[in-house]
Design a protein around this motif. Structure first.
Motif, PDB file in Angstrom:
ATOM      1  N   CYS A  30       0.849  -1.188   0.000  1.00 21.47           N
ATOM      2  CA  CYS A  30       0.000   0.000   0.000  1.00 21.47           C
ATOM      3  C   CYS A  30       0.883   1.235   0.000  1.00 21.47           C
ATOM      4  O   CYS A  30       1.750   1.377   0.865  1.00 21.47           O
ATOM      5  CB  CYS A  30      -0.909  -0.027   1.224  1.00 21.47           C
ATOM      6  N   CYS A  33      -0.309   3.516   3.378  1.00 18.91           N
ATOM      7  CA  CYS A  33       0.107   3.167   4.752  1.00 18.91           C
ATOM      8  C   CYS A  33       1.415   2.389   4.779  1.00 18.91           C
ATOM      9  O   CYS A  33       1.918   2.068   5.855  1.00 18.91           O
ATOM     10  CB  CYS A  33      -0.997   2.412   5.476  1.00 18.91           C
ATOM     11  N   CYS A  44      -6.272  -2.194  -0.013  1.00 18.21           N
ATOM     12  CA  CYS A  44      -5.399  -2.484   1.131  1.00 18.21           C
ATOM     13  C   CYS A  44      -6.224  -3.021   2.300  1.00 18.21           C
ATOM     14  O   CYS A  44      -7.176  -2.345   2.735  1.00 18.21           O
ATOM     15  CB  CYS A  44      -4.648  -1.229   1.550  1.00 18.21           C
ATOM     16  N   HIS A  46      -5.325  -3.128   5.287  1.00 17.26           N
ATOM     17  CA  HIS A  46      -4.970  -2.404   6.512  1.00 17.26           C
ATOM     18  C   HIS A  46      -5.686  -1.059   6.614  1.00 17.26           C
ATOM     19  O   HIS A  46      -6.065  -0.644   7.705  1.00 17.26           O
ATOM     20  CB  HIS A  46      -3.452  -2.186   6.568  1.00 17.26           C
ATOM     21  N   CYS A  47      -5.830  -0.350   5.461  1.00 13.19           N
ATOM     22  CA  CYS A  47      -6.390   1.009   5.551  1.00 13.19           C
ATOM     23  C   CYS A  47      -7.462   1.303   4.499  1.00 13.19           C
ATOM     24  O   CYS A  47      -8.060   2.373   4.530  1.00 13.19           O
ATOM     25  CB  CYS A  47      -5.266   2.044   5.454  1.00 13.19           C
ATOM     26  N   SER A  49      -7.084   1.788   1.287  1.00 10.46           N
ATOM     27  CA  SER A  49      -6.612   2.530   0.122  1.00 10.46           C
ATOM     28  C   SER A  49      -6.560   1.612  -1.104  1.00 10.46           C
ATOM     29  O   SER A  49      -6.337   0.412  -0.992  1.00 10.46           O
ATOM     30  CB  SER A  49      -5.206   3.089   0.393  1.00 10.46           C
TER      31      SER A  49
HETATM   32 ZN   LIG Z   1      -2.921   0.742   3.430  1.00 13.90          ZN
END
Ligand SMILES: [Zn+2]
Length: 134
Positions: A30, A33, A44, A46-47, A49
């Protein structure tokens, strides 16, 4: 000799297989992040995006989990048994499922240090496998 199944790259996974053919392990990262993830996806985990790009990783990691295959799933695997299928935790974070080489099945342990290698399957395909480090 009986064939083993080969990957069928698509738009999402083609960069992974192209890098492997060139002897590189690349994973999606990503750009928002900076976290790597695997398997490849459009967003992503995790975030959220969608600003993702492929980057080479170290190819080093350790055994997170494993099993020993004694019964070949098809004729193409009969010459390999017994072999070790492992989940490797890469230094960069993601886990990936793979085959371990260079270690007797009874000697594999959680935490065993491993390094990626690439096994040629045909002219278009090299599969990432992981070799146990001494
Ligand atoms: Zn991310």
């Amino acid at each position: 000799m009986f064939p083993r199944p080969l990957p069928s790259p698509n738009a999402l996974t083609a960069p992974y297989w192209e890098a492997a053919l060139n002897g590189e392990l690349e994973l999606p990262r990503c750009e928002t992040c900076a976290a790597f993830h695997f398997y490849p996806r459009t967003t992503c985990p995790h975030c959220g995006s969608q600003n993702l790009a492929w980057h080479a990783v170290s190819g080093r990691g350790e055994v997170y989990s494993f099993t020993v295959v004694h019964r070949a799933p098809s004729k193409g695997f009969e010459a390999l048994v017994p072999y070790v299928v492992a989940v490797v935790a890469l230094e960069e974070g993601p886990h990936l499922m793979t085959r371990l080489i260079g270690v007797a099945p009874e000697a594999v342990r959680i935490g065993l240090k491993v390094k990626v290698e690439f096994k040629k399957q045909d002219e278009q395909t090299r599969l990432p496998v992981f070799r146990a480090l001494a």
